[in-house]
Design an enzyme around this catalytic site. Sequence first.
Site, PDB file in Angstrom:
ATOM      1  N   ASP A  85       1.343   8.428   1.050  1.00 14.22           N
ATOM      2  CA  ASP A  85       0.775   9.044   2.099  1.00 14.22           C
ATOM      3  C   ASP A  85      -0.530   8.191   2.627  1.00 14.22           C
ATOM      4  OD1 ASP A  85      -0.679   9.425  -0.186  1.00 14.22           O
ATOM      5  OD2 ASP A  85      -1.855  11.129   0.856  1.00 14.22           O
ATOM      6  N   GLU A 178      -1.761  11.535  -2.251  1.00 14.98           N
ATOM      7  CA  GLU A 178      -2.736  10.979  -3.066  1.00 14.98           C
ATOM      8  C   GLU A 178      -3.967  11.466  -2.336  1.00 14.98           C
ATOM      9  OE1 GLU A 178      -5.834   8.166  -4.125  1.00 14.98           O
ATOM     10  OE2 GLU A 178      -4.914   8.497  -2.294  1.00 14.98           O
TER      11      GLU A 178
END
Length: 411
Positions: A85, A178
Amino acid sequence: MSGYIDLVLPRFLRYVRYGTASDSANLSVTPTTPGQWTLARALVQELQDLGVDASLTDSCYVLARLPASAGREHAPTIGFLAHLDTSDEVSGENVTPILVENYDGNPIQLAAGICLDSEKEPDLAAHIGRAIVHSDGTTLLGADDKAGIAAIIGAVEYLLQNPDIAHGPVEIIFSPDEETGKGLPAFPRDQIHAVACYTVDGGAQGELESECFNAYHAAVSFRGRVTHLGTARGVLVNAALMAAAFAALLPRSESPEATDGYYGYYCVTGIRGDLEKAEIEVFIRDFDRKNAENRCESLKYFAKAVEAQFPGGTVEVNIKEQYLNMKEKIALRPEVVTLLKEAYIRAGVDPRIQPIRGGTDGSRLTEMGIPTPNIFTGGRNFHSRSEWLSVDEMATASALVVELIRLWGEA
């Protein structure tokens, strides 16, 4: 590093075009956004096309394994981790990466009046005559952490191209979300055999990070009392003003913009509300756990102070631990950092040990029993429209991964 550049640069330019921003308002699911699935599936296919055993879990974790060279089957298994991400603080959709093969040092004008200026950025000035990648200014670039993904897969392909490099078993993990700080909620720990792991999720070349913040998230809720504004005297309790009063109590000298090094902070990351109810989200960060806990307690005192200012209003503080400083647990396994330092030197890099003013998935993985320091990627200005990447440094990170795998194979 030219051979490594050919392995990592085309990948990076391809990966950043995937829109994978996580969604910090959608934490009930993993991953928080569908774009992460798209990139994850593409990475599984890419690894399989290289001949690597790769799979995708039900929660969007990419797992891949590179078997040991003949005679090194009993060497320790090590892992490498990067995240799928990008931050949702700035748009990561429709990223247009721009490669500057030979930066001339002149200001680079981006969209919305943003400028990359070597006179204001010493790191950028140091890259005159070198290759960099930046976005067009309408989005972030996504080097955090697609540069890490490119460096890891580039290293895997290098090893496959050079079977004479003896190594032990290697595990590759690409994780979702994350940036939300969820902390690997569905991490497939039972499928991981690595005795040590390394996140490739840092910044400038040379950074070696084996300690991070202790991190807490506070959701502070304010409840007021509503009546018609024309007859509000002595009756109305304005929840929006309560939230503003609470935010004003947080010391400005202990904010991200006022601190560096080992200083911790409070940070308001969101505020919303109306007359009846409001909410503030606050990040608590400190390298010392006791100091972090004291900051959490301070929020409760600030809440009482606001209730005293607004009779009839109520304030509720809910605090959750996000991740802890990985320093102490990594220190119990000194070889994890010792071999990393040696890999830096073999890759021609002077290691600079410093703390992460943030956290990585490595901090939670360390809590799970797998010590996980952090390696640089070459990215700068993360989470912003002025983000840029050093191509040479990303390639060096990939070379470093190869050297580290080689060293663990000798252990």
